[in-house]
Scaffold this motif. Structure first.
Motif, mmCIF file in Angstrom:
data_model
loop_
_atom_site.group_PDB
_atom_site.id
_atom_site.type_symbol
_atom_site.label_atom_id
_atom_site.label_comp_id
_atom_site.label_asym_id
_atom_site.label_seq_id
_atom_site.Cartn_x
_atom_site.Cartn_y
_atom_site.Cartn_z
ATOM 1 N N ASP A 1 -9.801 90.015 39.308
ATOM 2 C CA ASP A 1 -10.679 88.915 39.703
ATOM 3 C C ASP A 1 -10.088 87.577 39.283
ATOM 4 N N PRO A 2 -10.320 86.520 40.066
ATOM 5 C CA PRO A 2 -9.746 85.211 39.743
ATOM 6 C C PRO A 2 -10.100 84.695 38.357
ATOM 7 N N TYR A 3 -11.308 85.015 37.852
ATOM 8 C CA TYR A 3 -11.721 84.469 36.561
ATOM 9 C C TYR A 3 -10.808 84.934 35.410
ATOM 10 N N LEU A 4 -10.092 86.055 35.604
ATOM 11 C CA LEU A 4 -9.190 86.524 34.554
ATOM 12 C C LEU A 4 -8.165 85.447 34.206
ATOM 13 N N ARG A 5 -7.756 84.683 35.217
ATOM 14 C CA ARG A 5 -6.775 83.615 34.992
ATOM 15 C C ARG A 5 -7.275 82.617 33.959
ATOM 16 N N SER A 6 -8.569 82.298 34.004
ATOM 17 C CA SER A 6 -9.115 81.278 33.110
ATOM 18 C C SER A 6 -9.111 81.716 31.653
ATOM 19 N N ARG A 7 -8.963 83.005 31.407
ATOM 20 C CA ARG A 7 -8.972 83.503 30.035
ATOM 21 C C ARG A 7 -7.575 83.529 29.414
ATOM 22 N N MET A 8 -6.590 83.045 30.159
ATOM 23 C CA MET A 8 -5.205 83.105 29.697
ATOM 24 C C MET A 8 -4.660 81.762 29.243
ATOM 25 N N THR A 9 -5.508 80.739 29.209
ATOM 26 C CA THR A 9 -5.047 79.400 28.847
ATOM 27 C C THR A 9 -5.109 79.137 27.354
ATOM 28 N N GLY A 10 -5.905 79.922 26.621
ATOM 29 C CA GLY A 10 -6.120 79.664 25.204
ATOM 30 C C GLY A 10 -7.112 78.551 24.960
ATOM 31 N N ASP B 1 -14.643 82.971 26.317
ATOM 32 C CA ASP B 1 -13.875 83.751 25.353
ATOM 33 C C ASP B 1 -12.472 84.031 25.874
ATOM 34 N N PRO B 2 -11.528 83.122 25.600
ATOM 35 C CA PRO B 2 -10.155 83.335 26.052
ATOM 36 C C PRO B 2 -9.526 84.554 25.386
ATOM 37 N N TYR B 3 -8.547 85.145 26.061
ATOM 38 C CA TYR B 3 -7.802 86.247 25.472
ATOM 39 C C TYR B 3 -7.040 85.752 24.245
ATOM 40 N N LEU C 1 -3.733 86.018 21.698
ATOM 41 C CA LEU C 1 -2.318 86.375 21.795
ATOM 42 C C LEU C 1 -2.043 87.743 21.172
ATOM 43 N N ASN C 2 -1.192 88.493 21.846
ATOM 44 C CA ASN C 2 -0.732 89.816 21.413
ATOM 45 C C ASN C 2 -1.815 90.889 21.437
ATOM 46 N N GLN C 3 -2.989 90.531 21.981
ATOM 47 C CA GLN C 3 -4.062 91.506 22.105
ATOM 48 C C GLN C 3 -4.117 92.048 23.533
ATOM 49 N N VAL C 4 -4.557 93.279 23.676
ATOM 50 C CA VAL C 4 -4.707 93.878 24.996
ATOM 51 C C VAL C 4 -5.758 93.097 25.772
ATOM 52 N N ILE C 5 -5.466 92.775 27.026
ATOM 53 C CA ILE C 5 -6.444 92.069 27.845
ATOM 54 C C ILE C 5 -7.478 93.058 28.384
ATOM 55 N N THR C 6 -8.617 92.557 28.778
ATOM 56 C CA THR C 6 -9.697 93.396 29.295
ATOM 57 C C THR C 6 -10.098 92.925 30.680
ATOM 58 N N ALA C 7 -10.727 93.825 31.440
ATOM 59 C CA ALA C 7 -11.194 93.506 32.786
ATOM 60 C C ALA C 7 -12.304 94.488 33.150
ATOM 61 N N PHE C 8 -12.975 94.223 34.253
ATOM 62 C CA PHE C 8 -13.987 95.145 34.767
ATOM 63 C C PHE C 8 -13.257 96.384 35.262
ATOM 64 N N GLY C 9 -13.681 97.548 34.797
ATOM 65 C CA GLY C 9 -12.941 98.738 35.175
ATOM 66 C C GLY C 9 -13.765 100.013 35.127
ATOM 67 N N ILE C 10 -13.135 101.086 35.616
ATOM 68 C CA ILE C 10 -13.732 102.421 35.646
ATOM 69 C C ILE C 10 -12.802 103.371 34.907
ATOM 70 N N GLY C 11 -13.373 104.176 34.020
ATOM 71 C CA GLY C 11 -12.583 105.135 33.269
ATOM 72 C C GLY C 11 -13.228 106.511 33.244
#
Length: 353
Positions: free
Chosen positions: A58-67, A75-77, A79-89
């Motif tokens: 999703d486009p909003y993921l980009r906004s979490r990568m600016t710091g 809540d920005p991502y 550094l060095n942490q696993v990123i998260t997204a909407f998903g199915i497991g």
């Protein structure tokens, strides 16, 4: 379900450096391999061990990568942490009596990793007997569908015969927003990034018409042709010059739900395009309202019931662009900003599910 080893190698995406502007590259996002214990005694109480099946791009993921706190996501991502997204497991080990091994679950902040161990709160089970495909739980019944539903049904509430304009009309939100507006009896026009996408929104999603914004260099002139009687509702996914042009064509009491502004995400805020004609909102008494779907979660059940019904009746259709393999995350994210996709971009982590 096949046997899962007590220890696995898992590839995961993490943020190596902040991306202040432009589309994130391999300098910013990196894929690494870690060893992860899935043994029962290594999983804390109240946690689940998951195998990731699908991840939503999703486009909003980009906004979490600016710091930075940039006005879109709080809540920005890190550094060095696993990123998260909407998903199915798929649950492969459970330390929560409400979940069993083999359950298929949905979560808004699932780690983008082949395997993970996470707290079991906020997970929703997916009925194994459902006739709806798993990717559609990330599109029609996921964030894009919910955003479209909130924009049309909750904020805009267009009356039959209303003139509705939707930007990024063939994208994850736009394809559903247009169909929902048509179900309300509206005249719906969309803007897209290619002639093929104009054909798609008309023939598959029921739009009355549309235009290719790459060919229409004068948005103001284009909107004059497509909306000779003005615009009553504009669902904005783009912002910038398109939003400014729309404000020259709004009718009195028009409503503008602001879902996103994809044209501005890759720019630092001082370089983003300003809107010079906001005064039009005053004289026309226009209501422009930004929204985040998390503020409307109390209505998610109502939305899901309605959309599932529409899908089963053939009144709402979805189109998903499925990319294979977790390694495709970076390219998949970049594709969202390139007008190269039709519909919702989703990664299928394993070749078969």
């Amino acid at each position: 379900m096949g046997e899962i080893c007590d220890e696995v190698e898992s590839r995961e995406w993490y943020l190596a450096s902040y991306a202040s502007e432009g589309v994130p590259t391999s300098d910013h996002l990196k894929l690494r391999t870690v060893r992860l214990s899935l043994a029962a005694d290594a999983i804390p109480d109240g946690h689940l061990a998951l195998e990731l099946l699908f991840v939503s791009i999703d486009p909003y993921l980009r906004s979490r990568m600016t710091g930075l706190l940039d006005g879109l996501h709080s809540d920005p991502y890190q550094l060095n942490q696993v990123i998260t997204a909407f998903g199915i497991g798929k649950v492969v080990r459970s330390k929560n009596s409400e979940f069993e091994e083999g359950d298929i679950v949905l979560h808004p902040f699932i780690p983008v990793a082949e395997y993970c161990v996470v707290k079991s709160h906020m997970f929703k089970k997916i009925d194994p007997n459902t006739a709806i495909s798993l990717p559609d739980f990330l599109s029609c019944l996921g964030v894009p569908g919910f955003a479209a539903w909130v924009g049309i049904e909750v904020l805009a509430e267009p009356k039959p015969g209303s003139n509705v304009f939707i930007s990024a009309a063939s994208g994850g939100v736009g394809m559903f927003a247009g169909q929902l507006a048509k179900l309300r009896g509206c005249r719906v026009i969309g803007s897209t990034g290619s002639d093929d996408k104009v054909k798609l929104i008309k023939e598959e999603f029921g739009y009355d018409d549309g235009f290719n914004y790459h060919k229409e260099t004068d948005y103001d002139a284009a909107l004059s042709r497509y909306f000779p009687n003005g615009i009553d509702v504009y669902v904005d996914n783009v912002g910038g010059k398109m939003l400014e042009a729309v404000l020259n064509h709004v009718n009195k009491f028009a409503r503008i739900p602001l879902c996103g502004m994809i044209s501005q995400y890759n720019k630092v805020w001082r370089e983003r395009e300003g809107v010079r004609n906001l005064l039009n909102m005053v004289g026309k008494e226009v209501r422009m309202e930004g929204f985040m779907v998390r503020s409307h979660l109390h209505r998610f059940g109502e939305f899901a019931a309605a959309m599932e019904g529409y899908m089963k009746q053939g009144k709402v259709k979805s189109r998903n662009k499925i990319n294979l393999g977790i390694h495709s995350f970076l390219d998949s994210l970049a594709s969202v900003f390139s007008s190269s996709n039709d519909g919702k971009v989703i990664i299928q982590v394993k070749p078969r599910v």
